[in-house]
Write an enzyme that holds these catalytic residues in place. Structure first.
Site, PDB file in Angstrom:
ATOM      1  N   CYS A   1     -70.639 -50.919  48.209  1.00  0.00           N
ATOM      2  CA  CYS A   1     -69.602 -50.195  47.448  1.00  0.00           C
ATOM      3  C   CYS A   1     -69.645 -50.511  45.953  1.00  0.00           C
ATOM      4  O   CYS A   1     -69.555 -49.609  45.108  1.00  0.00           O
ATOM      5  CB  CYS A   1     -68.222 -50.512  48.015  1.00  0.00           C
ATOM      6  SG  CYS A   1     -67.988 -52.243  48.467  1.00  0.00           S
TER       7      CYS A   1
ATOM      8  N   ARG B   1     -63.010 -61.179  44.437  1.00  0.00           N
ATOM      9  CA  ARG B   1     -62.008 -60.463  45.238  1.00  0.00           C
ATOM     10  C   ARG B   1     -60.641 -60.636  44.578  1.00  0.00           C
ATOM     11  O   ARG B   1     -60.279 -61.769  44.203  1.00  0.00           O
ATOM     12  CB  ARG B   1     -61.975 -61.044  46.656  1.00  0.00           C
ATOM     13  CG  ARG B   1     -61.137 -60.262  47.615  1.00  0.00           C
ATOM     14  CD  ARG B   1     -61.752 -58.954  48.049  1.00  0.00           C
ATOM     15  NE  ARG B   1     -62.959 -59.153  48.844  1.00  0.00           N
ATOM     16  CZ  ARG B   1     -63.839 -58.179  49.092  1.00  0.00           C
ATOM     17  NH1 ARG B   1     -63.690 -56.965  48.608  1.00  0.00           N
ATOM     18  NH2 ARG B   1     -64.910 -58.430  49.816  1.00  0.00           N
TER      19      ARG B   1
ATOM     20  N   HIS C   1     -62.338 -50.720  43.472  1.00  0.00           N
ATOM     21  CA  HIS C   1     -63.040 -51.825  42.818  1.00  0.00           C
ATOM     22  C   HIS C   1     -63.153 -51.518  41.320  1.00  0.00           C
ATOM     23  O   HIS C   1     -63.408 -50.376  40.932  1.00  0.00           O
ATOM     24  CB  HIS C   1     -64.469 -51.966  43.362  1.00  0.00           C
ATOM     25  CG  HIS C   1     -64.550 -52.432  44.799  1.00  0.00           C
ATOM     26  ND1 HIS C   1     -63.477 -52.902  45.522  1.00  0.00           N
ATOM     27  CD2 HIS C   1     -65.631 -52.521  45.622  1.00  0.00           C
ATOM     28  CE1 HIS C   1     -63.882 -53.253  46.739  1.00  0.00           C
ATOM     29  NE2 HIS C   1     -65.183 -53.022  46.826  1.00  0.00           N
TER      30      HIS C   1
HETATM   31  N1  LIG Z   1     -64.749 -51.440  53.336  1.00  0.00           N
HETATM   32  C1  LIG Z   1     -65.572 -51.040  52.378  1.00  0.00           C
HETATM   33  O1  LIG Z   1     -65.174 -50.792  51.205  1.00  0.00           O
HETATM   34  C2  LIG Z   1     -67.024 -50.869  52.651  1.00  0.00           C
HETATM   35  C3  LIG Z   1     -67.827 -50.348  51.662  1.00  0.00           C
HETATM   36  C4  LIG Z   1     -69.175 -50.167  51.898  1.00  0.00           C
HETATM   37  C5  LIG Z   1     -69.695 -50.511  53.121  1.00  0.00           C
HETATM   38  N2  LIG Z   1     -68.899 -51.034  54.086  1.00  0.00           N
HETATM   39  C6  LIG Z   1     -69.493 -51.365  55.378  1.00  0.00           C
HETATM   40  O2  LIG Z   1     -68.981 -50.456  56.349  1.00  0.00           O
HETATM   41  C7  LIG Z   1     -68.897 -51.103  57.619  1.00  0.00           C
HETATM   42  C8  LIG Z   1     -67.487 -51.002  58.169  1.00  0.00           C
HETATM   43  O3  LIG Z   1     -66.593 -51.661  57.297  1.00  0.00           O
HETATM   44  P1  LIG Z   1     -65.015 -51.485  57.384  1.00  0.00           P
HETATM   45  O4  LIG Z   1     -64.518 -52.024  56.126  1.00  0.00           O
HETATM   46  O5  LIG Z   1     -64.635 -50.101  57.764  1.00  0.00           O
HETATM   47  O6  LIG Z   1     -64.641 -52.486  58.614  1.00  0.00           O
HETATM   48  P2  LIG Z   1     -63.361 -52.475  59.578  1.00  0.00           P
HETATM   49  O7  LIG Z   1     -62.185 -51.857  58.921  1.00  0.00           O
HETATM   50  O8  LIG Z   1     -63.246 -53.857  60.076  1.00  0.00           O
HETATM   51  O9  LIG Z   1     -63.781 -51.513  60.784  1.00  0.00           O
HETATM   52  C9  LIG Z   1     -64.830 -51.827  61.658  1.00  0.00           C
HETATM   53  C10 LIG Z   1     -65.046 -50.671  62.609  1.00  0.00           C
HETATM   54  O10 LIG Z   1     -66.218 -50.927  63.394  1.00  0.00           O
HETATM   55  C11 LIG Z   1     -65.888 -50.923  64.772  1.00  0.00           C
HETATM   56  N3  LIG Z   1     -66.741 -51.899  65.438  1.00  0.00           N
HETATM   57  C12 LIG Z   1     -66.686 -53.252  65.378  1.00  0.00           C
HETATM   58  N4  LIG Z   1     -67.677 -53.789  66.121  1.00  0.00           N
HETATM   59  C13 LIG Z   1     -68.364 -52.759  66.662  1.00  0.00           C
HETATM   60  C14 LIG Z   1     -69.463 -52.651  67.541  1.00  0.00           C
HETATM   61  N5  LIG Z   1     -70.074 -53.741  68.006  1.00  0.00           N
HETATM   62  N6  LIG Z   1     -69.886 -51.432  67.902  1.00  0.00           N
HETATM   63  C15 LIG Z   1     -69.291 -50.307  67.436  1.00  0.00           C
HETATM   64  N7  LIG Z   1     -68.229 -50.330  66.591  1.00  0.00           N
HETATM   65  C16 LIG Z   1     -67.777 -51.540  66.223  1.00  0.00           C
HETATM   66  C17 LIG Z   1     -64.411 -51.243  64.845  1.00  0.00           C
HETATM   67  O11 LIG Z   1     -63.880 -50.726  66.040  1.00  0.00           O
HETATM   68  P3  LIG Z   1     -62.596 -51.329  66.794  1.00  0.00           P
HETATM   69  O12 LIG Z   1     -61.415 -50.579  66.245  1.00  0.00           O
HETATM   70  O13 LIG Z   1     -62.864 -50.944  68.215  1.00  0.00           O
HETATM   71  O14 LIG Z   1     -62.553 -52.783  66.545  1.00  0.00           O
HETATM   72  C18 LIG Z   1     -63.923 -50.457  63.623  1.00  0.00           C
HETATM   73  O15 LIG Z   1     -63.862 -49.064  63.931  1.00  0.00           O
HETATM   74  C19 LIG Z   1     -69.406 -52.538  57.373  1.00  0.00           C
HETATM   75  O16 LIG Z   1     -70.793 -52.598  57.646  1.00  0.00           O
HETATM   76  C20 LIG Z   1     -69.149 -52.740  55.906  1.00  0.00           C
HETATM   77  O17 LIG Z   1     -69.997 -53.719  55.343  1.00  0.00           O
HETATM   78  C21 LIG Z   1     -67.572 -51.226  53.886  1.00  0.00           C
END
Ligand SMILES: NC(=O)c1ccc[n+]([C@@H]2O[C@H](COP(=O)([O-])OP(=O)(O)OC[C@H]3O[C@@H](n4cnc5c(N)ncnc54)[C@H](OP(=O)(O)O)[C@@H]3O)[C@@H](O)[C@H]2O)c1
Length: 333
Positions: free
Chosen positions: A128, A234, A241
């Site tokens: 991001c 953070r 950001h």
């Molecule tokens: N947040 C950001 O700004 C951002 C920016 C760029 C990239 N990312 C990347 O995007 C990804 C998701 O981040 P997030 O911030 O959205 O995290 P998050 O809010 O913690 O959400 C995680 C999601 O993944 C699911 N999940 C967890 N373990 C899994 C598995 N083994 N198989 C399938 N689904 C699974 C969870 O489902 P449940 O509801 O069932 O637990 C939930 O839907 C990460 O790789 C992160 O590094 C995030």
């Protein structure tokens, strides 16, 4: 023509934003599969005029899915992206797992969409904090981008949905005079604090987030020798950001010229006069905002500016959907 689309991690901070971005950016969806773990299977989301039920990824067959958007974290991506790719889906992955692979394009559509032509079934969405910075660096590349120094001020939604709850709970406890609940997601309280560590420390003293910003920027801009150094921090902000960026160029560039160059970039809003961009302003929008453009008097041909974007939108979900839209436009789907 419309496409069968899967969103893996649909209940997360990024995945649920992807559902919105697919609608707002008008990606043509014939069927939408929302996937997560057994923990949240059975929950519902609105997509246009439909209610879509979240399915357990364990029982899901990717056959027939044409575009798979991954936001389930690294463990999920490492296991499921190859499975979806083998089933014939084009995978657009938000995790860091494939970003630096030589045969995986790492794409911000306004910056390096031509890289999409080399894809072999997997396209990586950059980090991001990298996405919003490269959008603001691109207009200066032809002036000889010599060096970049960046310090970030990153919101808690960048860590995911549980970090948003942690900041909410700590803030509520403080406001009601209650003792703060013990931190779970961050090592120390995030409310009313600033944490100069995102990810774990490497042997060189840089954190994972800082290394990603440095390596990914070189790859996206095709500048493998670019001198770049990052400090990622953070801050207790929910969405958006902010970055303080210093650049050094081979050739001079006035503030007026810098503004003109930045204005040529699609998806970038130049806020040269008036209020400076803040995360509250950038939240829930796809545009990257740039302000406080000024000469850096400490180096030759130096400029500095302030860049803000919504990490869940342009920093993740919207960039991934924009990649899919760009592939459609380039007839790569
Ligand atoms: N947040 C950001 O700004 C951002 C920016 C760029 C990239 N990312 C990347 O995007 C990804 C998701 O981040 P997030 O911030 O959205 O995290 P998050 O809010 O913690 O959400 C995680 C999601 O993944 C699911 N999940 C967890 N373990 C899994 C598995 N083994 N198989 C399938 N689904 C699974 C969870 O489902 P449940 O509801 O069932 O637990 C939930 O839907 C990460 O790789 C992160 O590094 C995030």
């Amino acid at each position: 023509m419309s496409y069968s689309v899967a969103v893996v991690g649909a209940t997360g901070a990024v995945g649920s934003t992807m559902i919105q971005s697919l609608q707002e950016l008008n990606f043509p969806v014939s069927q939408l599969h929302l996937l997560a773990t057994a923990r949240s299977a059975g929950s519902h989301y609105r997509y246009r005029d439909q209610t879509v039920t979240v399915q357990d990824i364990e029982n899901f067959d990717f056959a027939g899915v044409q575009v798979a958007l991954f936001a389930g974290g690294e463990i999920a991506s490492e296991k499921l992206v190859p499975r979806a790719q083998q089933a014939g889906a084009i995978c657009i992955d938000n995790s860091a797992s494939f970003r630096m692979h030589a045969n995986v394009p790492l794409v911000v559509p306004e910056v390096n969409s031509e890289a999409l032509r080399t894809h072999q079934g997997i396209i990586a969405n950059p980090n991001c904090s990298t996405i919003q910075m490269v959008a603001a660096l691109k207009p200066f590349v032809d002036l000889g981008l010599r060096r970049v120094l960046v310090s970030t001020y990153q919101s808690v939604s960048g860590t995911g949905k549980e970090a948003i709850e942690e900041l909410e709970n700590q803030t509520r406890a403080w406001a009601s005079g209650q003792p703060a609940p013990p931190p779970r997601i961050y090592p120390v309280p995030i409310a009313f604090n600033v944490l100069p560590q995102i990810g774990s420390f490497g042997p060189d003293g840089f954190t994972g987030e800082e290394t990603k910003m440095m390596e990914e920027t070189r790859k996206i801009l095709s500048l493998p020798q670019l001198r770049i150094s990052a400090t990622c921090v953070r801050v207790p902000v929910f969405y958006g950001h902010s970055e303080s960026v210093h650049i050094e160029l081979d050739r001079p560039c006035s503030v007026a010229q810098a503004e003109e160059r930045l204005k040529t970039m699609a998806g970038l809003q130049v806020m040269a006069a008036g209020p400076t961009p803040t995360p509250l302003q950038a939240a829930h929008q796809d545009e990257v905002m740039v302000g406080r453009i000024r000469l850096d008097p400490s180096v030759e041909n130096g400029l500095q500016f302030w860049v803000v974007a919504d990490n869940l939108r342009k920093g993740a979900a919207s960039n991934a959907v924009q990649i899919a839209c760009k592939m459609l436009e380039m007839k790569l789907l």
